[in-house]
Design an enzyme around this catalytic site. Structure first.
Site, short mmCIF file in Angstrom:
data_model
loop_
_atom_site.label_atom_id
_atom_site.label_comp_id
_atom_site.label_asym_id
_atom_site.label_seq_id
_atom_site.Cartn_x
_atom_site.Cartn_y
_atom_site.Cartn_z
N GLY A 20 32.95 16.53 30.96
CA GLY A 20 34.35 15.31 30.79
C GLY A 20 34.54 15.52 32.69
N GLY A 24 39.38 13.46 36.74
CA GLY A 24 40.74 13.36 35.38
C GLY A 24 41.02 15.73 35.85
N TYR A 172 44.22 9.06 18.56
CA TYR A 172 44.28 9.60 19.39
C TYR A 172 44.84 11.24 19.23
CZ TYR A 172 44.92 12.21 23.36
OH TYR A 172 44.92 13.30 24.79
N1 LIG Z 1 46.24 13.65 31.59
C1 LIG Z 1 47.07 13.57 30.35
O1 LIG Z 1 48.56 13.93 30.43
C2 LIG Z 1 46.35 14.66 28.95
C3 LIG Z 1 47.45 14.99 27.86
C4 LIG Z 1 46.86 15.58 26.53
C5 LIG Z 1 45.51 15.98 26.60
N2 LIG Z 1 44.76 15.96 27.66
C6 LIG Z 1 43.21 15.65 27.27
O2 LIG Z 1 42.33 16.01 28.71
C7 LIG Z 1 41.78 15.78 28.31
C8 LIG Z 1 41.37 15.09 29.84
O3 LIG Z 1 42.05 14.19 30.12
P1 LIG Z 1 42.08 13.03 31.78
O4 LIG Z 1 43.06 12.71 31.42
O5 LIG Z 1 41.42 14.15 32.21
O6 LIG Z 1 41.13 12.36 30.91
P2 LIG Z 1 40.36 11.30 31.85
O7 LIG Z 1 41.53 11.17 33.57
O8 LIG Z 1 40.11 9.72 30.90
O9 LIG Z 1 39.02 11.84 31.98
C9 LIG Z 1 38.26 12.17 30.58
C10 LIG Z 1 36.90 12.59 30.88
O10 LIG Z 1 36.41 13.10 29.81
C11 LIG Z 1 35.03 12.00 29.97
N3 LIG Z 1 34.58 11.01 29.04
C12 LIG Z 1 35.07 10.18 28.57
N4 LIG Z 1 34.39 9.50 27.67
C13 LIG Z 1 33.15 10.65 27.51
C14 LIG Z 1 32.30 10.39 27.02
N5 LIG Z 1 31.24 9.44 25.40
N6 LIG Z 1 31.07 12.17 26.76
C15 LIG Z 1 30.96 12.27 28.04
N7 LIG Z 1 32.62 12.48 28.43
C16 LIG Z 1 33.54 11.24 28.89
C17 LIG Z 1 35.37 10.87 31.40
O11 LIG Z 1 34.08 10.47 31.99
P3 LIG Z 1 33.69 9.04 31.86
O12 LIG Z 1 34.66 9.05 33.67
O13 LIG Z 1 32.45 8.16 32.19
O14 LIG Z 1 34.88 7.94 31.65
C18 LIG Z 1 36.02 12.29 31.86
O15 LIG Z 1 35.11 13.03 32.48
C19 LIG Z 1 41.18 15.18 27.05
O16 LIG Z 1 41.27 15.64 26.26
C20 LIG Z 1 42.36 14.37 27.02
O17 LIG Z 1 42.29 14.44 25.48
C21 LIG Z 1 44.99 14.94 28.54
#
Ligand SMILES: NC(=O)c1ccc[n+]([C@@H]2O[C@H](COP(=O)([O-])OP(=O)(O)OC[C@H]3O[C@@H](n4cnc5c(N)ncnc54)[C@H](OP(=O)(O)O)[C@@H]3O)[C@@H](O)[C@H]2O)c1
Length: 305
Positions: A20, A24, A172
């Protein structure tokens, strides 16, 4: 107090996989590792978005050593192909970060017949880790991304595929509970096998794109998002700051296997040691989920054999 950016030890000579990494938290994790001298394999599902992320890292840090690897975490076939491509060299760490954050309103299944959010966020990582564990060097760490959402929902141990009750929020939170269960169970199994590798869980609090620096092709929120997110400044932070929790768990001498790291003020702040929910660290729940995941993925994941 402005704690950002905290120091990061040199990572020269080390090789990491970040899933990922096209956006993000994963992007900023990969960018900081590359900036500290590591070779970073950026993985995600879109070749175009991966190339944009790699170009942004190279543009900001000439000489950065990054490569891209397409893995769709929702597809076991794609995960297996990705794992095979990684055997080119040893790994000093894996960041299991990819995640479907905006989940579907109705229950969907992956190509392999598993509930789609669990498949993408957890089962794909389970299968990937089962295959790349032998590549990990002594001292290597695995960091899995959990969430504060684990405090706001319950784990359906008897309905892990959510066939009896599905909604987008439960899906989620459920996947994030499963991710934490997996991370702590993996560390218990590594300890039991006396393996020189550890597993930790990190969560980035509430990290949002409108409070994150603009990165062409990677993070380009519109003015409306910037404004809306600025109204949440008191309890949120940018994803570049959220990534620091992951980096701390992955690289800090102060972090050890089985720990749970998050932002000091829960939603925001510098990395601090937190206490996970009891479900996350329950060995019975861990063993149950492990057996379920082996069955759901068809992967026999034996640690230390
Ligand atoms: N941001 C927060 O506040 C927060 C809080 C708690 C936990 N988290 C966790 O932190 C992690 C990153 O979150 P984020 O906020 O950075 O999310 P994000 O900005 O939506 O980034 C998610 C990443 O995962 C990739 N991804 C999604 N579906 C995929 C798939 N089927 N195969 C491979 N890659 C895939 C996305 O690629 P695409 O560009 O192709 O979609 C992107 O690179 C996640 O696991 C999330 O649950 C985040």
């Amino acid at each position: 107090m402005n704690w950002y950016p905290p120091p990061l030890l040199s990572q020269a000579g080390r090789r990491f996989l970040v899933t990922g990494a096209s956006a993000g938290v994963g992007f900023f994790t990969a960018a900081r590792l590359a900036g500290a001298g590591a070779h970073v394999v950026l993985s995600a599902r879109s070749p175009e978005r991966l190339e944009a992320a790699a170009a942004a890292i190279r543009g900001a840090r000439p000489g950065a050593s990054v490569e891209t690897l397409v893995i769709d975490q929702s597809s076991l076939e794609s995960v297996r192909a990705g794992a095979a491509a990684l055997t080119a060299g040893p790994l000093d760490g894996v960041v299991a970060n990819a995640g479907m954050v905006h989940t579907p309103g109705a229950r969907l299944e992956s190509a392999d017949g598993n509930e789609l959010v669990l498949a993408t966020n957890v089962l794909g990582h389970f299968a990937l880790l089962a295959r790349v564990l032998p590549l990990l060097t002594p001292g290597a760490r695995v960091v899995l991304l959990g969430s504060l959402a684990t405090r706001l929902s319950t784990f359906r141990v008897d309905d892990l595929q959510l066939t009896l009750g599905y909604d987008f929020w439960r899906a989620y939170a459920h996947s994030k509970i499963a991710m934490q269960v997996l991370g702590f169970e993996l560390d218990r199994r590594l300890r039991a096998a006396d393996a020189p590798v550890s597993s930790l869980v990190a969560h980035p609090g509430y990290s949002i794109s409108g409070r994150t620096p603009r990165v062409p092709g990677v993070n380009e929120p519109d003015a409306r998002t910037r404004f809306a997110d600025s109204l949440q400044a008191a309890w949120s932070q940018g994803k570049h700051r959220g990534a620091e929790v992951t980096l701390h768990a992955l690289t800090s001498p102060a972090a050890i296997g089985g720990q749970y790291w998050g932002p000091r003020w829960w939603m925001k702040g510098e990395p601090a040691l937190h206490t996970p929910t009891r479900t996350s660290t329950d060995p019975d729940v861990g063993a149950h989920f492990w057996a379920f995941a082996e069955n759901a993925t068809g992967e026999s994941f034996t640690v230390g054999a």
